[in-house]
Write a protein that holds these residues in place. Structure first.
Motif, PDB file in Angstrom:
ATOM      1  N   ARG A 201      -8.421  64.688  10.288  1.00 18.45           N
ATOM      2  CA  ARG A 201      -9.185  63.472   9.983  1.00 18.45           C
ATOM      3  C   ARG A 201      -8.380  62.677   8.964  1.00 18.45           C
ATOM      4  N   PHE A 202      -8.271  61.376   9.155  1.00 11.35           N
ATOM      5  CA  PHE A 202      -7.472  60.508   8.297  1.00 11.35           C
ATOM      6  C   PHE A 202      -8.393  59.570   7.520  1.00 11.35           C
ATOM      7  N   THR A 203      -8.128  59.440   6.209  1.00  6.22           N
ATOM      8  CA  THR A 203      -8.905  58.544   5.364  1.00  6.22           C
ATOM      9  C   THR A 203      -7.955  57.777   4.459  1.00  6.22           C
ATOM     10  N   ASP A 204      -8.099  56.452   4.410  1.00  9.66           N
ATOM     11  CA  ASP A 204      -7.291  55.641   3.497  1.00  9.66           C
ATOM     12  C   ASP A 204      -7.794  55.839   2.071  1.00  9.66           C
ATOM     13  N   ARG A 205      -6.873  55.947   1.126  1.00 12.27           N
ATOM     14  CA  ARG A 205      -7.233  56.036  -0.286  1.00 12.27           C
ATOM     15  C   ARG A 205      -7.052  54.678  -0.934  1.00 12.27           C
TER      16      ARG A 205
ATOM     17  N   VAL B 149      -2.765  58.076   2.079  1.00  9.15           N
ATOM     18  CA  VAL B 149      -3.588  58.506   3.209  1.00  9.15           C
ATOM     19  C   VAL B 149      -3.964  59.966   2.984  1.00  9.15           C
TER      20      VAL B 149
ATOM     21  N   GLU C 239      -7.349  65.321   6.227  1.00 12.79           N
ATOM     22  CA  GLU C 239      -8.094  66.569   6.216  1.00 12.79           C
ATOM     23  C   GLU C 239      -7.654  67.365   7.432  1.00 12.79           C
TER      24      GLU C 239
ATOM     25  N   ARG D 299      -0.416  54.753   9.058  1.00 12.92           N
ATOM     26  CA  ARG D 299      -1.521  53.783   9.044  1.00 12.92           C
ATOM     27  C   ARG D 299      -1.570  52.974  10.340  1.00 12.92           C
TER      28      ARG D 299
ATOM     29  N   ALA E  61      -8.341  53.995  15.485  1.00 13.20           N
ATOM     30  CA  ALA E  61      -9.654  53.642  14.935  1.00 13.20           C
ATOM     31  C   ALA E  61     -10.236  52.424  15.654  1.00 13.20           C
TER      32      ALA E  61
ATOM     33  N   ASN F 157     -15.850  57.735  12.501  1.00 15.03           N
ATOM     34  CA  ASN F 157     -14.606  58.400  12.112  1.00 15.03           C
ATOM     35  C   ASN F 157     -14.791  59.893  11.861  1.00 15.03           C
ATOM     36  N   GLU F 158     -15.946  60.439  12.211  1.00 14.17           N
ATOM     37  CA  GLU F 158     -16.206  61.862  11.984  1.00 14.17           C
ATOM     38  C   GLU F 158     -15.425  62.792  12.922  1.00 14.17           C
TER      39      GLU F 158
END
Length: 157
Positions: free
Chosen positions: A61-65, A70, A73, A92, A99, A109-110
């Motif tokens: 799982r990708f999440t922008d900070r 990035v 998880e 990205r 996305a 995005n889960e």
């Protein structure tokens, strides 16, 4: 007072060449359709036909900070972070496209993505929730390495 007429015309030869090119393109398209020639093989189809084995795979799982990094998880493993300036542009860009596909389908995005290394040297990122597959080998060795590192120990926090 002089009224010169400046008529702009396209030469007949140029028009004939354009018409010929369009005609050839249409004829070739019709010929391929009538002959029912198969489309070019995709890496997914080639792997299936050749029974290429999966070497390694991770669910991610990708999440922008907020700082431009990035957070990745890695399901069942330690999380990874790609700090700002460390290949985040390519990661990205790929994830933005994935996305966008999810948003168009109403998927959040889960659900994780799957990163897979193949016995033939291929590396693919696929979204099991949409069926979209991105073959990462086609983007050059540096960009491929940004994702390949996530299969190994990968960048960590």
């Amino acid at each position: 007072m002089s009224t010169d007429s400046h008529e702009t015309t396209v030469p007949r030869g140029a028009l004939a060449m354009v018409a010929g090119l369009v005609g050839i393109a249409l004829a070739m398209t019709a010929g391929f359709r009538i002959a029912q020639l198969p489309p070019t093989a995709s890496p997914v189809a080639e792997r299936t036909a050749g029974q290429v084995a999966m070497v390694d795979s991770k669910m991610l799982r990708f999440t922008d900070r907020a700082d431009g990094g990035v957070l990745i998880e890695r399901i069942g493993d330690t999380p990874a972070v790609i700090e700002p300036g460390q290949q985040t542009g390519f990661v990205r860009g790929v994830m933005r496209g994935m996305a966008r596909d999810r948003r168009m389908r109403g998927i959040g995005n889960e659900p994780p993505f799957r990163l897979t290394s193949w016995a033939n040297g291929g590396l693919s990122l696929d979204d099991p929730s949409t069926g979209r597959v991105v073959e990462l080998n086609g983007f050059g060795s540096d960009n491929r390495a940004a994702f390949a590192a996530l299969l190994d120990k990968g960048p960590t926090t």
